[in-house]
Design a protein around this motif. Structure first.
Motif, PDB file in Angstrom:
ATOM      1  N   MET A  96      44.499  29.615  18.600  1.00  0.00           N
ATOM      2  CA  MET A  96      43.761  30.252  18.234  1.00  0.00           C
ATOM      3  C   MET A  96      42.907  31.427  18.973  1.00  0.00           C
ATOM      4  O   MET A  96      42.361  32.418  18.528  1.00  0.00           O
ATOM      5  N   ALA A  97      43.439  31.326  20.808  1.00  0.00           N
ATOM      6  CA  ALA A  97      42.735  32.103  21.682  1.00  0.00           C
ATOM      7  C   ALA A  97      43.360  32.041  22.187  1.00  0.00           C
ATOM      8  O   ALA A  97      44.562  31.196  23.138  1.00  0.00           O
ATOM      9  N   ARG A  98      43.730  32.926  23.617  1.00  0.00           N
ATOM     10  CA  ARG A  98      44.636  33.255  24.365  1.00  0.00           C
ATOM     11  C   ARG A  98      43.803  34.560  25.446  1.00  0.00           C
ATOM     12  O   ARG A  98      43.187  35.330  25.296  1.00  0.00           O
ATOM     13  N   ALA A  99      44.061  33.923  27.004  1.00  0.00           N
ATOM     14  CA  ALA A  99      43.499  34.961  27.811  1.00  0.00           C
ATOM     15  C   ALA A  99      44.730  34.853  28.790  1.00  0.00           C
ATOM     16  O   ALA A  99      45.731  34.600  29.208  1.00  0.00           O
ATOM     17  N   SER A 100      44.229  36.457  29.607  1.00  0.00           N
ATOM     18  CA  SER A 100      45.150  36.687  30.505  1.00  0.00           C
ATOM     19  C   SER A 100      44.260  36.885  31.916  1.00  0.00           C
ATOM     20  O   SER A 100      43.215  37.399  31.828  1.00  0.00           O
ATOM     21  N   CYS A 101      44.386  36.433  33.500  1.00  0.00           N
ATOM     22  CA  CYS A 101      43.720  36.092  34.076  1.00  0.00           C
ATOM     23  C   CYS A 101      44.128  36.994  35.290  1.00  0.00           C
ATOM     24  O   CYS A 101      45.641  36.272  35.641  1.00  0.00           O
ATOM     25  N   GLN A 102      43.410  37.624  35.901  1.00  0.00           N
ATOM     26  CA  GLN A 102      44.200  38.547  36.922  1.00  0.00           C
ATOM     27  C   GLN A 102      43.698  38.842  38.461  1.00  0.00           C
ATOM     28  O   GLN A 102      42.688  38.487  38.181  1.00  0.00           O
ATOM     29  N   LEU A 103      44.322  37.667  39.817  1.00  0.00           N
ATOM     30  CA  LEU A 103      43.528  36.877  40.658  1.00  0.00           C
ATOM     31  C   LEU A 103      43.808  38.128  41.913  1.00  0.00           C
ATOM     32  O   LEU A 103      45.061  38.399  42.117  1.00  0.00           O
ATOM     33  N   LEU A 104      42.898  38.883  42.293  1.00  0.00           N
ATOM     34  CA  LEU A 104      43.201  39.483  43.863  1.00  0.00           C
ATOM     35  C   LEU A 104      42.435  38.837  44.870  1.00  0.00           C
ATOM     36  O   LEU A 104      42.061  37.862  45.022  1.00  0.00           O
ATOM     37  N   ARG A 105      43.607  39.311  46.130  1.00  0.00           N
ATOM     38  CA  ARG A 105      43.395  38.646  47.210  1.00  0.00           C
ATOM     39  C   ARG A 105      42.229  39.507  47.994  1.00  0.00           C
ATOM     40  O   ARG A 105      42.132  39.913  47.945  1.00  0.00           O
ATOM     41  N   LYS A 106      41.656  38.640  48.609  1.00  0.00           N
ATOM     42  CA  LYS A 106      40.132  39.133  49.694  1.00  0.00           C
ATOM     43  C   LYS A 106      41.053  40.084  50.536  1.00  0.00           C
ATOM     44  O   LYS A 106      41.265  39.363  51.303  1.00  0.00           O
ATOM     45  N   THR A 107      40.103  40.883  50.915  1.00  0.00           N
ATOM     46  CA  THR A 107      40.389  41.852  51.859  1.00  0.00           C
ATOM     47  C   THR A 107      39.494  42.998  52.356  1.00  0.00           C
ATOM     48  O   THR A 107      38.897  42.547  52.088  1.00  0.00           O
ATOM     49  N   GLU A 108      39.885  43.774  53.130  1.00  0.00           N
ATOM     50  CA  GLU A 108      38.748  44.820  54.077  1.00  0.00           C
ATOM     51  C   GLU A 108      38.618  45.837  52.870  1.00  0.00           C
ATOM     52  O   GLU A 108      39.844  46.578  53.099  1.00  0.00           O
ATOM     53  N   ASN A 109      37.774  46.498  52.947  1.00  0.00           N
ATOM     54  CA  ASN A 109      37.233  47.376  52.350  1.00  0.00           C
ATOM     55  C   ASN A 109      38.100  48.340  53.200  1.00  0.00           C
ATOM     56  O   ASN A 109      37.787  48.771  54.264  1.00  0.00           O
ATOM     57  N   PRO A 110      38.689  49.571  52.181  1.00  0.00           N
ATOM     58  CA  PRO A 110      39.081  51.036  52.692  1.00  0.00           C
ATOM     59  C   PRO A 110      37.932  51.664  53.927  1.00  0.00           C
ATOM     60  O   PRO A 110      36.906  51.551  53.036  1.00  0.00           O
ATOM     61  N   ALA A 111      39.066  52.589  54.433  1.00  0.00           N
ATOM     62  CA  ALA A 111      37.173  53.429  55.689  1.00  0.00           C
ATOM     63  C   ALA A 111      37.259  54.130  54.339  1.00  0.00           C
ATOM     64  O   ALA A 111      37.645  54.776  53.837  1.00  0.00           O
TER      65      ALA A 111
END
Length: 269
Positions: A96-111
């Motif tokens: 009846m439905a479907r999902a796609s999920c993208q999970l991203l690892r936490k890190t530091e923001n660039p300068a």
């Protein structure tokens, strides 16, 4: 949360309770619980503390009935920095439905500094009185604190939303599930007009750069366009600390629009 949950467990199946019903057909599930259950199983099976579910897209191509639900997931990519998960929603053995999920690892923001829109300046939920002139609607699926405007009014629309019941009995609502369940609200909030809600959304895409840290999720309508019976609507999302992401929907015109007096009941005093 002492209210009846949306689902109970029966082995590997999820059994809907009567409060999981939707507005278009009282014998079918509400879009919010479809999205929420897919997010729930993705997080339970593939989530990790050092990853953020940065994008969740859910296609809803049939209206599931109030029968036991099965969720199947597939880990498409299990990388050091990126995970991609697919999930499928089965009702009565039918997809009846479907999902796609993208999970991203936490890190530091660039300068460096990057421009962002200013944070909204609105009262906190605790500073907004509970509405007294709105009936208990949609089986009390959520509670709101209106900020400005209302569903179907012309002009700016902003509100706070909070959950009042567990998605799955015995499991506390996680930050990801909280915002995933709420994300479906972008359709009525952005796509309802002065004659009621005439669009039923066929999908939701939720973008998050961080998870909500408080129980309230803020909605601000920032886009609606429609032609030939096809609409898009978009809301910016917030918690009490600031912006967290966006919820965008695509929708189709319904033959029988949902009138405002019936669908205005979005607050549980």
């Amino acid at each position: 949360m002492n209210n009846q949950p949306f689902f109970t467990r029966d082995g590997e199946a999820f059994v809907p309770t009567e409060v999981a019903s939707g507005p278009w057909d009282p014998q079918s599930l509400h879009g919010r619980v479809i999205i929420g259950l897919l997010a729930f199983e993705i997080e339970q099976r593939h989530g990790a503390a050092d990853f953020v579910p940065a994008r969740l897209t859910v296609d809803m191509f049939r209206l599931p009935k109030l029968v036991p639900i099965e969720i199947k997931t597939k880990l498409v990519r299990d990388g050091l920095r990126i995970k991609v998960v697919e999930a499928e929603f089965f009702s009565g053995g039918v997809s009846m439905a479907r999902a796609s999920c993208q999970l991203l690892r936490k890190t530091e923001n660039p300068a460096g500094n990057v421009w962002s829109p200013p944070n909204w300046d609105v009262p906190r939920p605790a500073d907004i009185a509970k509405p007294t002139d709105v009936r208990l609607g949609m089986h009390g699926k959520w509670t709101t604190r209106p900020i400005v405007g209302a569903m179907g009014t012309l002009g700016p629309r902003r509100l706070w939303m909070s959950e009042v019941r567990e998605l799955v009995a015995g499991t506390p609502v996680s930050p990801f599930v909280r915002v995933a369940v709420a994300a479906d609200f972008a359709n009525p909030f952005a796509n309802a007009g002065d004659q009621g809600l005439g669009f039923i959304n066929s999908d939701v895409t939720l973008y998050l750069y961080r998870l909500p840290m408080t129980e309230w999720v803020g909605f601000e309508v920032v886009n609606h366009h429609s032609r030939d019976g096809i609409a898009i609507g978009e809301c910016w999302l917030y918690d009490e600390e600031g912006a967290i992401g966006t919820s965008t929907v695509a929708a189709l015109a319904q033959r029988k629009p949902m009138r405002n007096p019936a669908h205005r009941d979005v607050t549980m005093p």
